[in-house]
Enzyme design. Structure first.
Site, PDB file in Angstrom:
ATOM      1  N   CYS A   5       0.810  -1.181  -0.019  1.00  0.00           N
ATOM      2  CA  CYS A   5       0.113  -0.010   0.127  1.00  0.00           C
ATOM      3  C   CYS A   5       0.869   1.463   0.009  1.00  0.00           C
ATOM      4  O   CYS A   5       0.537   2.160  -0.823  1.00  0.00           O
ATOM      5  CB  CYS A   5      -1.016  -0.069   1.373  1.00  0.00           C
ATOM      6  N   HIS A  40      -2.100   0.743   7.064  1.00  0.00           N
ATOM      7  CA  HIS A  40      -2.380   0.953   5.678  1.00  0.00           C
ATOM      8  C   HIS A  40      -2.122   2.441   5.400  1.00  0.00           C
ATOM      9  O   HIS A  40      -1.736   3.162   6.347  1.00  0.00           O
ATOM     10  CB  HIS A  40      -3.957   0.669   5.520  1.00  0.00           C
ATOM     11  N   ASP A  45      -7.747   5.808  -2.551  1.00  0.00           N
ATOM     12  CA  ASP A  45      -7.135   4.662  -1.960  1.00  0.00           C
ATOM     13  C   ASP A  45      -6.836   4.072  -3.119  1.00  0.00           C
ATOM     14  O   ASP A  45      -7.586   3.212  -3.625  1.00  0.00           O
ATOM     15  CB  ASP A  45      -7.944   3.890  -1.016  1.00  0.00           C
TER      16      ASP A  45
END
Length: 651
Positions: free
Chosen positions: A407, A451, A467
């Site tokens: 991520c 994250h 995202d």
């Protein structure tokens, strides 16, 4: 050699010393752990082989070397949580070099008691408390044995040590419940520069968050009041990064105080919840999206970037309640736009070129963002826990060469592309998702849920969360990290498939830990006041009075119990008990038995003085001797003896 402690007792003491130090083995420098093991083994062999102890000059030299080693390992520090514990452990082991008499034994035993307290500086979990109880009993057993010249059976010393610990239990409970609680952590050393920070860092580079995925430690627990947002809406906001140096992201202008909060427009229904946050030695608190300013804890504030911050670093477990909104406009008017457009010169030229091409074909900012997400979704990008290493032009290498990342790779590359296209962008680190504990009704967010995502500023909408991981691995956002990585090999055990039994055991254990945290470790000033207030003991004066009375009564009861144990043993022989009763009657008549006078001689002497009692006397002595010494004595004779003694009148 040791002239006080037998060899077997010495080996037991060394074994308990090793037991007490064992949890520190992985925390201490490797050289110190090896040295402590060598010293303990050497001391046992020296006693067994009758070796002479080292001379004074050698002991001084070794002690100085150990001190220098601790200073070198902890950057010149010998105080604080880590350095202080390391110094205590090595010096306790060095004490074995001059282990001779009773005084040395007592010093080592009491050092072991003190070392038990140091474990609480690193962990206050339930298993730690259980381990320390075992160590306390074992150390006390050694202390009991050290009070005797010869070795005692372990069963005897452990039973005695367990009894002592049980006697101390009421005092411990009284002090825990009634002793006035002090604000702040009892078992923390906030000034310790050597203390490790757990969880997210104030810097995010390639691989930083993927390293956290390997940790199963709890970051925080959440209890919702009412409806629970779906996993795709559970973004727990943490550090905000706005400065990129070509490889890593940091906060270029950190918020140090309140008063510069962003403009926020909150819409829709509020989500109310309580967070129990584990200590991570950083000032940030975690919140679901954007919290309502009116719901913030008294010692917290929203920074200029929407980040929730405490005025002091979180060095103890804390619980706070918030109300958050998943529908909002954050900073519709952008201040300092250049701050969110800066990129270092000389880095990632291919990424800059791609951003220019995207801007030429997509004049709207949101269209540029959608084009990048479409590229991640349609081209062969891979979401992986083990991405390849990246060089100087990390974003270029990721976007055009490796195309494999976690991520932080996707959020960093997306933010750089946005800035290169003239769109204000920043990176947010935090946690996403969380697993429900069905038995406790709360959600557990672990370090493996860490994250990173991005926010871009759109005119009229403010900061908008995007995202990019959702474009590559939507199951990561909509389900969990386990679902996103389920097909990979070599995953950490906590990310592998769970059986129902494994889930049951893990959830039950976490519930026990959560209750332990709430009722024991969370028993601070507020909870103590609430609890004791139910009994009318909420103010300090009544609390201290109740503590004094409770301690006095408890100590009095323990004293009476010990006095009763010290009293002469009760006579269990029924015949002897009746004989004692008979002699007391004669003593009241002025005819006590002599110190070495047998029953027959005593009766003959009394009969000579009081001949009228002769028949009764001889009958009683006959029944007594028959009931006590005959092998075939029966209960009928004993009852007859009791009746004869009862009917006898010494007049």
């Amino acid at each position: 050699m040791n002239e006080y402690l037998p060899l077997v007792s010495l080996w037991r003491l060394l074994a308990v010393l090793l037991l007490v130090m064992s949890p520190h083995a992985l925390r201490l420098p490797a050289w110190e752990t090896v040295s402590i093991l060598a010293l303990i083994l050497w001391r046992g062999l020296a006693a067994h082989q009758q070796w002479r102890l080292p001379p004074t000059w050698l002991k001084i030299g070794i002690a100085l070397l150990a001190l220098v080693g601790v200073l070198w390992s902890y950057q010149g520090r010998i105080s604080g949580q880590n350095a202080g514990t390391a110094l205590l452990c090595i010096m306790a082991a060095l004490k074995l070099l001059e282990f001779r008499g009773r005084r040395d034994v007592m010093v080592v035993v009491f050092l072991m008691y003190f070392m038990l307290l140091t474990h609480l500086l690193f962990s206050q979990e339930l298993w730690t408390a259980a381990y320390l109880i075992v160590c306390v009993v074992a150390t006390t057993a050694v202390l009991v044995e050290c009070q005797h010249r010869g070795a005692l059976p372990p069963r005897h010393t452990l039973r005695k040590a367990g009894a002592i610990a049980l006697q101390a239990l009421p005092l411990m409970l009284l002090l825990f419940v009634l002793f006035p609680r002090l604000p702040g952590p009892l078992w923390g050393l906030p000034a310790d520069a050597g203390a490790a920070r757990s969880g997210l860092s104030d810097r995010m580079g390639p691989g930083d968050i993927s390293t956290l995925i390997e940790s199963d430690e709890v970051a925080f627990r959440v209890e919702f009041d009412g409806a629970v947002p779906p996993p795709s809406k559970r973004y727990w906001r943490g550090p905000v990064f706005d400065h990129f140096d070509g490889r890593a992201w940091t906060n270029g202008l950190p918020t140090l105080a309140a008063g510069d909060a962003p403009e926020i427009e909150l819409r829709g229904e509020a989500v109310r919840y309580q967070i129990t946050l584990e200590p991570h030695r950083a000032p940030w608190l975690f919140a679901l999206d954007v919290p309502a300013p009116a719901s913030l804890p008294g010692d917290a504030f929203l920074g200029r970037d929407g980040q929730l911050l405490a005025r002091k670093s979180v060095i103890e477990r804390r619980r706070y309640a918030l109300s958050s909104y998943t529908d909002y406009r954050l900073a519709p008017t952008l201040r300092h736009p250049r701050r969110y457009l800066r990129l270092p010169e000389g880095f990632n030229p291919r990424t800059r070129a791609l951003a220019r091409r995207l801007r030429e074909t997509h004049p709207q900012d949101i269209e540029v963002a959608r084009a990048v997400l479409r590229m991640f979704r349609e081209q062969p990008y891979v979401y992986t826990l083990q991405p390849p290493a990246l060089g100087r032009h990390s974003v270029d290498e990721f976007l055009f060469d490796t195309r494999r990342g976690f991520c932080e790779h996707y959020s960093s590359a997306f933010a750089v592309l946005m800035r290169a296209a003239g769109i204000p962008a920043r990176v947010i680190a935090g946690y996403q998702g969380g697993r429900l504990n069905e038995f406790g009704g709360y959600y557990v967010v672990r370090q493996s849920d860490a994250h990173a995502w991005t926010e871009i500023w759109i005119a009229g909408a403010g900061w908008v969360r995007i995202d990019p991981t959702a474009a590559v691995a939507p199951e990561r956002i909509e389900q969990s990290i386990e679902a996103a990585l389920s097909e990979l090999q070599g995953l950490p055990g906590h990310l592998s498939a769970r059986t129902r039994l494994r889930y049951y055991l893990e959830a039950r254990w976490d519930l026990i830990n959560a209750r332990w945290n709430a009722l024991v470790l969370g028993y601070g000033p507020e909870l103590q006041q609430q609890f004791l207030g139910r009994f009318g003991l909420g103010d300090l004066r009544r609390m201290i009075l109740a503590l004094t009375v409770g301690l006095t009564v408890t100590l009095a009861l323990l004293g009476l119990m010990l006095l009763r144990k010290a009293a002469p043993a009760r006579i269990e022989d029924a015949a002897l008990r009746q004989w004692r009763r008979f002699t007391r009657k004669l003593a009241r008549a002025g005819l006590p038995p002599g110190p070495a006078e047998g029953p027959r001689d005593y009766v003959d002497r009394v009969a000579a003085v009081r001949p009228q009692w002769t028949a009764a006397l001889r009958r009683i002595v006959h029944l007594y001797l028959g009931s006590r010494y005959q092998l075939d004595a029966d209960t009928a004779a004993l009852r007859e003896l009791a009746r004869a003694v009862r009917e006898f009148r010494a007049r």
